[in-house]
Design an enzyme around this catalytic site. Structure first.
Site, PDB file in Angstrom:
ATOM      1  CB  SER A 115      -0.852  -0.268   1.373  1.00 47.87           C
ATOM      2  OG  SER A 115      -1.657   1.581   1.239  1.00 47.87           O
ATOM      3  CE1 TYR A 137      -6.234   4.658  -1.515  1.00 50.92           C
ATOM      4  CE2 TYR A 137      -4.632   4.283   0.346  1.00 50.92           C
ATOM      5  CZ  TYR A 137      -5.928   4.429  -0.180  1.00 50.92           C
ATOM      6  OH  TYR A 137      -6.174   2.530   0.434  1.00 50.92           O
ATOM      7  CB  THR A 163      -7.090   2.868  -4.468  1.00 50.44           C
ATOM      8  OG1 THR A 163      -6.322   1.235  -4.132  1.00 50.44           O
ATOM      9  CG2 THR A 163      -8.782   2.888  -4.238  1.00 50.44           C
ATOM     10  CE  LYS A 238      -8.321  -3.399  -2.953  1.00 48.06           C
ATOM     11  NZ  LYS A 238      -9.180  -1.890  -2.744  1.00 48.06           N
ATOM     12  CG  HIS A 262     -11.550   0.820   0.173  1.00 46.97           C
ATOM     13  ND1 HIS A 262     -11.256   1.204  -1.149  1.00 46.97           N
ATOM     14  CD2 HIS A 262     -11.382   0.826   0.650  1.00 46.97           C
ATOM     15  CE1 HIS A 262     -10.065   1.046  -0.547  1.00 46.97           C
ATOM     16  NE2 HIS A 262      -9.550   1.286   0.914  1.00 46.97           N
TER      17      HIS A 262
END
Length: 365
Positions: A115, A137, A163, A238, A262
């Site tokens: 992540s 992100y 994402t 995603k 999510h």
């Protein structure tokens, strides 16, 4: 902090055993952060309910003596069509955090998705040597986003997963009521955050405050186009639930879409991922389609494959294993999932993943 490696992973016979053990091992506020969803947690609960409504019609008199779950993800061979979903701040549940989880993924031969909000730098994770994807992100500072991509490329990541369902963090009421904040030893190691995520607020989550300051709510298809031009790595999107978005993603040069709500942590009331999957898979466009949100067993993986997915992402179960017994717990979770998937394949009359496409599936009322 619930990271007793003395807790044996051996008695666990299914992933739910790890869930119960992790709930007992972790502090209440950390457990809520891991387990909770947004709003009334309607979508969180519906993910599980919807998966349990999918029934398969097994075939018989098929030779399954050489049954195997071998498959490919993004064109690379894997021993089962599973990748580890991105989960933030894994040092919350165990001191080794992402390092232990990535080692477990490497041992299982499945991709590990690191992540943006990993509590370990991406370079240390890739140094372990497994297949690593980097989850991005889109930050308010677009240049910083692209710099993260370059770092991931330089570190040896093999895909970028953008994402797209978090313009800001959903209203996660458990965290708000707990006034959740990160402990001092846990930080977002890949980005500069200051102390925002560590400062307890009167009536909200410090993590939510931090993400609202860091994430861009202005990300659009043009942002995706800019990213596509900046990297030659396979690109996954995603957070896709609409077939129209999947089709546009394919037209934009995306290699795979991840059908995901999510884990019930963003829009409460969003469609369960498994219910959105068939339309997204049928939309085509040349994208590979993965399913995320609610996968808890090998049978769930079989359900997803039968409804058009080429693979799944698994998130919370790995965190349960990590919380209970560190790397050994995470490895046991993945070993169980592999055993369950092979069992489900054989009992459904499938000698491999390709045969699942021919299974009939129906959804009970």
């Amino acid at each position: 902090m619930g990271h007793s490696d003395e807790v044996s992973a051996d008695p666990a016979h299914c992933l739910a055993d790890f869930e119960r053990a992790a709930a007992s091992a972790l502090p209440a506020d950390v457990w809520d952060f891991v387990a909770g969803g947004s709003g009334a947690e309607t979508t969180l609960d519906a993910n599980r309910t919807a998966l349990d409504r999918v029934f398969l019609v097994p075939r018989v008199l098929r030779d399954v003596s050489q049954c195997t779950a071998d498959s490919t993800l993004l064109g690379r061979p894997v021993p089962m069509p599973v990748a580890i979903a991105p989960v933030a701040y894994q040092q919350l549940v165990h001191p080794d955090g992402e390092m232990a989880a990535a080692r477990a993924a490497k041992a299982a031969g499945v991709p590990f998705t690191a992540s943006t909000l990993s509590s370990v730098p991406i370079e240390e994770i890739t140094a372990i040597g497994g297949t690593v994807w980097f989850q991005l992100y889109w930050l308010r500072d677009a240049a910083q986003s692209l710099e993260l991509v370059r770092r991931a490329e330089d570190a040896g990541c093999q895909a970028i997963m953008l994402t797209v369902d978090v313009p800001w963090m959903g209203r996660r009421l458990r965290d708000m009521r707990n006034r959740f904040a990160l402990p001092g030893h846990v930080r977002a190691a890949n980005i500069s955050t200051g102390s925002t995520a560590h400062q307890r607020h009167a009536d909200t989550s410090a993590v939510a405050v931090h993400t609202s300051q860091a994430f861009s709510s202005a990300m659009t298809w043009s942002s995706l186009a800019a990213l596509r031009k900046q990297t030659r790595l396979p690109l996954l999107l995603k957070g896709v639930l609409a077939a129209e978005d999947a089709l546009r993603a394919a037209e934009s040069g995306v290699d795979a879409v991840v059908v995901s709500n999510h884990g019930g942590r963003q829009l409460d009331g969003a469609v369960p991922s498994i219910e959105a999957l068939p339309e997204v898979a049928a939309a085509g466009g040349g994208c590979e389609v993965l399913l995320d949100s609610g996968i808890r067993s090998g049978t769930d993986v079989l359900r997803a494959l039968a409804l058009g997915a080429s693979g799944v992402l698994v998130g919370r179960p790995l965190i349960w294993g990590l919380a209970v017994a560190g790397e050994a717990g995470a490895r046991r979770v993945l070993d169980l999932l592999a055993d369950e998937l092979r069992d489900a394949l054989g009992l459904s009359g499938c000698d491999g993943v390709a045969a699942v496409r021919r299974l009939r599936a129906f959804v009970s009322a």
